[in-house]
Design an enzyme around this catalytic site. Structure first.
Site, PDB file in Angstrom:
ATOM      1  CE1 TYR A  51      -3.062  -3.015   0.364  1.00 28.02           C
ATOM      2  CE2 TYR A  51      -3.251  -2.584   2.715  1.00 28.02           C
ATOM      3  CZ  TYR A  51      -3.579  -3.348   1.599  1.00 28.02           C
ATOM      4  OH  TYR A  51      -4.417  -4.426   1.737  1.00 28.02           O
ATOM      5  N   GLY A 198     -13.646  -6.187   2.618  1.00 30.02           N
ATOM      6  CA  GLY A 198     -14.714  -5.857   1.667  1.00 30.02           C
ATOM      7  C   GLY A 198     -16.123  -6.067   2.170  1.00 30.02           C
ATOM      8  N   PRO A 199     -16.402  -5.950   3.482  1.00 25.68           N
ATOM      9  CG  PRO A 199     -16.450  -5.272   5.727  1.00 25.68           C
ATOM     10  CD  PRO A 199     -15.504  -5.537   4.587  1.00 25.68           C
ATOM     11  CB  ALA A 201     -20.085  -4.715  -1.335  1.00 26.99           C
ATOM     12  CE  LYS A 202     -14.264  -2.759  -5.723  1.00 26.96           C
ATOM     13  NZ  LYS A 202     -13.984  -2.914  -7.162  1.00 26.96           N
ATOM     14  N   GLY A 203     -18.890   0.284  -0.740  1.00 28.44           N
ATOM     15  CA  GLY A 203     -19.882   1.288  -0.382  1.00 28.44           C
ATOM     16  C   GLY A 203     -21.298   0.944  -0.786  1.00 28.44           C
ATOM     17  CG  LEU A 204     -22.244  -1.243  -4.356  1.00 29.52           C
ATOM     18  CD1 LEU A 204     -21.946  -2.475  -5.196  1.00 29.52           C
ATOM     19  CD2 LEU A 204     -23.254  -0.339  -5.067  1.00 29.52           C
ATOM     20  CG  LEU A 205     -23.535  -4.378   1.000  1.00 34.24           C
ATOM     21  CD1 LEU A 205     -22.812  -5.641   1.454  1.00 34.24           C
ATOM     22  CD2 LEU A 205     -25.030  -4.656   0.833  1.00 34.24           C
ATOM     23  CD  GLU A 207     -28.729   3.591   5.919  1.00 28.44           C
ATOM     24  OE1 GLU A 207     -29.625   4.236   5.343  1.00 28.44           O
ATOM     25  OE2 GLU A 207     -28.912   2.451   6.406  1.00 28.44           O
TER      26      GLU A 207
END
Length: 304
Positions: A51, A198-199, A201-205, A207
């Site tokens: 990183y 990744g819990p 999911a790139k912000g899909l999960l 609000e």
């Protein structure tokens, strides 16, 4: 009191929510967020020598000065930047791992690493030689334990069979259930913990999922499928007094043998959203089952 879970059969007990440090760039930003996380009970911090060309380890090391005995420090090895820093190559050789650990220790300003993870791997690697390197590092006192970060079932199974890994870092979420049928039961049987990346999911999960939707979809989910299921998941979360982020983290924690979930955070708001899940109850078996009935059940199709 923050819930902690044992990682494998080790004496490491991690807060059920850790901090993925990849997005932390500046010393000032990192120091503030790390101090806040420690004060709120997070003790698991995860980085990698890859990183930001190693600078991520450096800023994390600066931020953790004076707190080393309070935390579990995890980093990764195996990817080597080229001299121009325009790309990297894979190097699982013993000679490289034993050189790279010394550089990580220097950047992290510590005498030992709690959990040293192979950052990838292929079935064509010299796996026995790689394992030998990690075992020697344990014996020499540079690392306490080792694991692997991988989504390749064939590689994971080799390390389960041949090594003393205590953990496997897996990508896992409500939108990525691939490890659930094959890998996670195997790890549970061998008392090897899952560390989840990744819990969210790139912000899909989260609000804010509407702003994260793209025409590309996510894994096997099309844009249309996501536009249908994400409001359903948000509604489910709110009906049971969770924010969507909180539900996402607790979904992962509800799957055995997960020890900790490690979402990233670059802002205080993101970190606070992750931390709020610590105040919420774990998902009951009934709610977990109800969620799984809503979600798509994918499996790995490559590297079996």
């Amino acid at each position: 009191m923050i819930i902690k879970r044992q990682i494998g059969n080790s004496d490491l007990h991690a807060s059920i929510v850790g901090l993925g440090c990849m997005s932390l760039m500046s010393n000032r930003e990192c120091e503030y967020l790390v101090n806040y996380a420690v004060d709120m009970g997070i003790n698991y911090f995860d980085t990698a020598d890859l990183y930001d060309y190693g600078d991520n380890e450096r800023v994390l090391g600066n931020s953790l000065r004076g707190k080393r005995n309070e935390i579990i420090l995890a980093t990764k090895v195996g990817n080597k930047w080229n001299k121009e820093k325009e790309g990297w190559s894979w190097d699982p050789r013993k000679s490289y791992i034993k050189q790279a650990v010394k550089e990580s220790l220097q950047r992290l300003q510590t005498d030992y690493i709690d959990l040293y993870q192979l950052h990838g791997g292929t079935i064509d690697d010299p796996i026995d030689e790689t394992i030998e390197a990690f075992e020697e590092l344990v014996q020499e006192g540079w690392i306490r334990y080792y694991g692997i970060s991988s989504i390749r079932p064939n590689v994971i199974k080799e390390y389960v069979k041949k090594s003393q890994i205590i953990s496997v870092m897996l990508q896992h979420s409500m939108l990525d259930r691939r490890p659930e049928d094959d890998i996670m039961p195997l790890l549970a049987d061998k008392e090897i913990s899952v560390i989840t990346r990744g819990p969210i999911a790139k912000g899909l999960l989260s609000e804010a999922f509407i702003s994260k939707l793209t025409n590309d979809g996510y894994l096997s989910y099309s844009y249309k499928e996501l536009a249908h299921i994400l409001p359903q998941l948000q509604k489910f979360a709110h009906e049971h007094s969770y924010r969507l982020e909180e539900l996402a983290l607790h979904y992962c924690l509800g799957n055995t043998p997960t020890a900790t979930v490690v979402p990233g955070a670059r802002t205080l708001e993101q970190l606070q959203n992750n931390l709020s899940s610590l105040q919420k109850p774990v998902l009951s078996a009934e709610l977990l089952l109800q969620l799984k009935e809503i979600l798509k059940k994918d499996t790995y199709t490559t590297h079996l």
